[in-house]
Design a protein around this motif. Structure first.
Motif, PDB file in Angstrom:
ATOM      1  N   ALA A 150     -17.061 -35.334 -15.957  1.00  0.00           N
ATOM      2  CA  ALA A 150     -17.734 -34.954 -17.231  1.00  0.00           C
ATOM      3  C   ALA A 150     -18.541 -33.558 -16.773  1.00  0.00           C
ATOM      4  O   ALA A 150     -18.308 -32.838 -17.628  1.00  0.00           O
ATOM      5  N   ALA A 151     -18.601 -33.278 -15.297  1.00  0.00           N
ATOM      6  CA  ALA A 151     -19.291 -31.980 -15.135  1.00  0.00           C
ATOM      7  C   ALA A 151     -18.083 -31.075 -15.042  1.00  0.00           C
ATOM      8  O   ALA A 151     -18.367 -29.866 -15.517  1.00  0.00           O
ATOM      9  N   ARG A 152     -16.888 -31.429 -14.497  1.00  0.00           N
ATOM     10  CA  ARG A 152     -15.782 -30.700 -14.712  1.00  0.00           C
ATOM     11  C   ARG A 152     -15.533 -30.118 -16.144  1.00  0.00           C
ATOM     12  O   ARG A 152     -14.863 -28.976 -16.137  1.00  0.00           O
ATOM     13  N   PHE A 153     -15.476 -30.833 -17.165  1.00  0.00           N
ATOM     14  CA  PHE A 153     -15.316 -30.701 -18.384  1.00  0.00           C
ATOM     15  C   PHE A 153     -16.195 -30.075 -19.337  1.00  0.00           C
ATOM     16  O   PHE A 153     -16.311 -29.899 -20.443  1.00  0.00           O
ATOM     17  N   ASN A 154     -17.487 -30.114 -18.549  1.00  0.00           N
ATOM     18  CA  ASN A 154     -18.798 -29.562 -19.294  1.00  0.00           C
ATOM     19  C   ASN A 154     -19.025 -30.429 -20.453  1.00  0.00           C
ATOM     20  O   ASN A 154     -19.194 -30.064 -21.521  1.00  0.00           O
ATOM     21  N   ILE A 155     -18.944 -31.748 -20.524  1.00  0.00           N
ATOM     22  CA  ILE A 155     -19.362 -32.880 -21.454  1.00  0.00           C
ATOM     23  C   ILE A 155     -20.435 -33.800 -20.868  1.00  0.00           C
ATOM     24  O   ILE A 155     -20.599 -33.633 -19.450  1.00  0.00           O
ATOM     25  N   LYS A 170     -35.838 -24.299 -19.222  1.00  0.00           N
ATOM     26  CA  LYS A 170     -35.274 -23.155 -19.503  1.00  0.00           C
ATOM     27  C   LYS A 170     -34.156 -22.847 -18.440  1.00  0.00           C
ATOM     28  O   LYS A 170     -34.368 -23.425 -17.385  1.00  0.00           O
ATOM     29  N   SER A 171     -33.196 -22.044 -18.746  1.00  0.00           N
ATOM     30  CA  SER A 171     -32.382 -21.639 -17.685  1.00  0.00           C
ATOM     31  C   SER A 171     -32.712 -21.217 -16.489  1.00  0.00           C
ATOM     32  O   SER A 171     -32.006 -21.228 -15.529  1.00  0.00           O
ATOM     33  N   GLU A 172     -33.815 -20.297 -16.645  1.00  0.00           N
ATOM     34  CA  GLU A 172     -34.271 -19.640 -15.496  1.00  0.00           C
ATOM     35  C   GLU A 172     -34.697 -20.535 -14.479  1.00  0.00           C
ATOM     36  O   GLU A 172     -34.636 -20.642 -13.310  1.00  0.00           O
ATOM     37  N   LEU A 173     -35.504 -21.605 -15.040  1.00  0.00           N
ATOM     38  CA  LEU A 173     -35.980 -22.778 -14.115  1.00  0.00           C
ATOM     39  C   LEU A 173     -34.893 -23.508 -13.575  1.00  0.00           C
ATOM     40  O   LEU A 173     -35.110 -23.739 -12.391  1.00  0.00           O
ATOM     41  N   LYS A 174     -34.143 -23.695 -14.072  1.00  0.00           N
ATOM     42  CA  LYS A 174     -32.805 -24.564 -13.788  1.00  0.00           C
ATOM     43  C   LYS A 174     -32.271 -23.682 -12.600  1.00  0.00           C
ATOM     44  O   LYS A 174     -32.311 -24.310 -11.476  1.00  0.00           O
ATOM     45  N   ALA A 175     -31.975 -22.362 -12.627  1.00  0.00           N
ATOM     46  CA  ALA A 175     -31.417 -21.372 -11.778  1.00  0.00           C
ATOM     47  C   ALA A 175     -32.278 -21.406 -10.653  1.00  0.00           C
ATOM     48  O   ALA A 175     -31.739 -21.275  -9.432  1.00  0.00           O
ATOM     49  N   TRP A 226     -27.381 -30.472 -12.505  1.00  0.00           N
ATOM     50  CA  TRP A 226     -27.607 -28.941 -12.629  1.00  0.00           C
ATOM     51  C   TRP A 226     -26.811 -28.513 -11.619  1.00  0.00           C
ATOM     52  O   TRP A 226     -26.025 -27.427 -11.722  1.00  0.00           O
ATOM     53  N   VAL A 227     -26.889 -28.858 -10.210  1.00  0.00           N
ATOM     54  CA  VAL A 227     -26.150 -28.273  -8.935  1.00  0.00           C
ATOM     55  C   VAL A 227     -24.694 -28.640  -9.264  1.00  0.00           C
ATOM     56  O   VAL A 227     -23.898 -27.432  -8.666  1.00  0.00           O
ATOM     57  N   ASN A 254     -23.184 -20.063 -15.693  1.00  0.00           N
ATOM     58  CA  ASN A 254     -23.053 -20.360 -17.248  1.00  0.00           C
ATOM     59  C   ASN A 254     -23.305 -22.038 -17.489  1.00  0.00           C
ATOM     60  O   ASN A 254     -23.599 -22.154 -18.594  1.00  0.00           O
ATOM     61  N   ALA A 255     -23.223 -22.675 -16.336  1.00  0.00           N
ATOM     62  CA  ALA A 255     -23.554 -24.320 -16.743  1.00  0.00           C
ATOM     63  C   ALA A 255     -25.007 -24.368 -16.699  1.00  0.00           C
ATOM     64  O   ALA A 255     -25.167 -25.433 -17.555  1.00  0.00           O
ATOM     65  N   LEU A 256     -25.960 -23.443 -16.679  1.00  0.00           N
ATOM     66  CA  LEU A 256     -27.098 -23.769 -16.653  1.00  0.00           C
ATOM     67  C   LEU A 256     -27.705 -23.190 -18.050  1.00  0.00           C
ATOM     68  O   LEU A 256     -28.961 -23.417 -18.218  1.00  0.00           O
ATOM     69  N   GLU A 257     -26.859 -22.516 -18.745  1.00  0.00           N
ATOM     70  CA  GLU A 257     -27.381 -21.875 -20.072  1.00  0.00           C
ATOM     71  C   GLU A 257     -27.250 -23.146 -20.894  1.00  0.00           C
ATOM     72  O   GLU A 257     -26.420 -23.846 -20.977  1.00  0.00           O
ATOM     73  N   LYS A 258     -27.952 -22.917 -22.037  1.00  0.00           N
ATOM     74  CA  LYS A 258     -28.194 -23.605 -23.313  1.00  0.00           C
ATOM     75  C   LYS A 258     -26.892 -23.488 -24.279  1.00  0.00           C
ATOM     76  O   LYS A 258     -26.698 -22.354 -24.428  1.00  0.00           O
ATOM     77  N   ARG A 259     -26.417 -24.408 -24.767  1.00  0.00           N
ATOM     78  CA  ARG A 259     -25.326 -24.424 -25.746  1.00  0.00           C
ATOM     79  C   ARG A 259     -25.891 -24.023 -27.065  1.00  0.00           C
ATOM     80  O   ARG A 259     -26.982 -24.258 -27.268  1.00  0.00           O
ATOM     81  N   ARG A 260     -25.107 -23.030 -27.587  1.00  0.00           N
ATOM     82  CA  ARG A 260     -25.710 -22.404 -29.024  1.00  0.00           C
ATOM     83  C   ARG A 260     -25.155 -23.036 -30.173  1.00  0.00           C
ATOM     84  O   ARG A 260     -25.677 -22.730 -31.369  1.00  0.00           O
ATOM     85  N   HIS A 261     -24.200 -23.671 -30.065  1.00  0.00           N
ATOM     86  CA  HIS A 261     -23.621 -24.509 -31.268  1.00  0.00           C
ATOM     87  C   HIS A 261     -23.008 -25.825 -30.806  1.00  0.00           C
ATOM     88  O   HIS A 261     -22.637 -26.164 -29.780  1.00  0.00           O
ATOM     89  N   LYS A 262     -22.912 -26.563 -31.906  1.00  0.00           N
ATOM     90  CA  LYS A 262     -22.262 -28.043 -31.716  1.00  0.00           C
ATOM     91  C   LYS A 262     -20.917 -27.579 -31.570  1.00  0.00           C
ATOM     92  O   LYS A 262     -20.163 -26.902 -32.169  1.00  0.00           O
TER      93      LYS A 262
END
Length: 131
Positions: free
Chosen positions: A84-89, A5-10, A40-41, A50-58
């Motif tokens: 990859a981290a910079r472009f979120n992929i 969960k994003s809360e745990l990641k945060a 994650w860091v 926002n980087a820690l949140e789940k993506r909602r769509h493909k």
């Protein structure tokens, strides 16, 4: 369902940044791979919470976006993981796009139709005329 969960990641990222604990210490404490915690860091430092949140769509990437990622990787001294981290992929996407581009050029980066090609060669109008 997401694995973490994003809360745990945060919470883990906050703990890493506010204390002197290493990713190995946190890995043992939470039973999570240290490399994943480091991702994650790094994502948090580059893109914020926002980087820690789940993506909602493909996501669908254009050939221009893929080319920009490859160009950035080749012109900067960042590792594939940093790009990859910079472009979120995913790191594997950078590697795959780069090898496809080197092997087949820009055509390899363009989207391809999905699924099996149709066996029927004529259109509906032609089918009506045949019947």
């Amino acid at each position: 369902m997401t694995k973490y969960k994003s809360e745990l990641k945060a919470q883990i990222v906050h703990e890493y940044l506010s204390t002197s604990q290493s990713t190995n210490d946190l890995s043992k404490k939470y039973q999570i791979n240290g490399r994943r915690i480091a991702e994650w860091v790094q994502g948090y430092q580059l893109r914020g919470i926002n980087a820690l949140e789940k993506r909602r769509h493909k996501r669908i990437f254009t050939a221009d976006f893929k080319l920009n990622v490859i160009d950035y990787y080749q012109t900067h001294e960042d590792s594939m993981a940093e790009v990859a981290a910079r472009f979120n992929i995913l790191t594997a996407q950078v590697s795959r796009w780069r090898s496809q581009f080197e092997r087949d050029g820009i055509a390899a980066l363009k989207p391809h139709p999905k699924g099996r090609p149709s066996k029927v060669k004529h259109t509906k109008k032609q089918a009506r005329q045949l019947a």
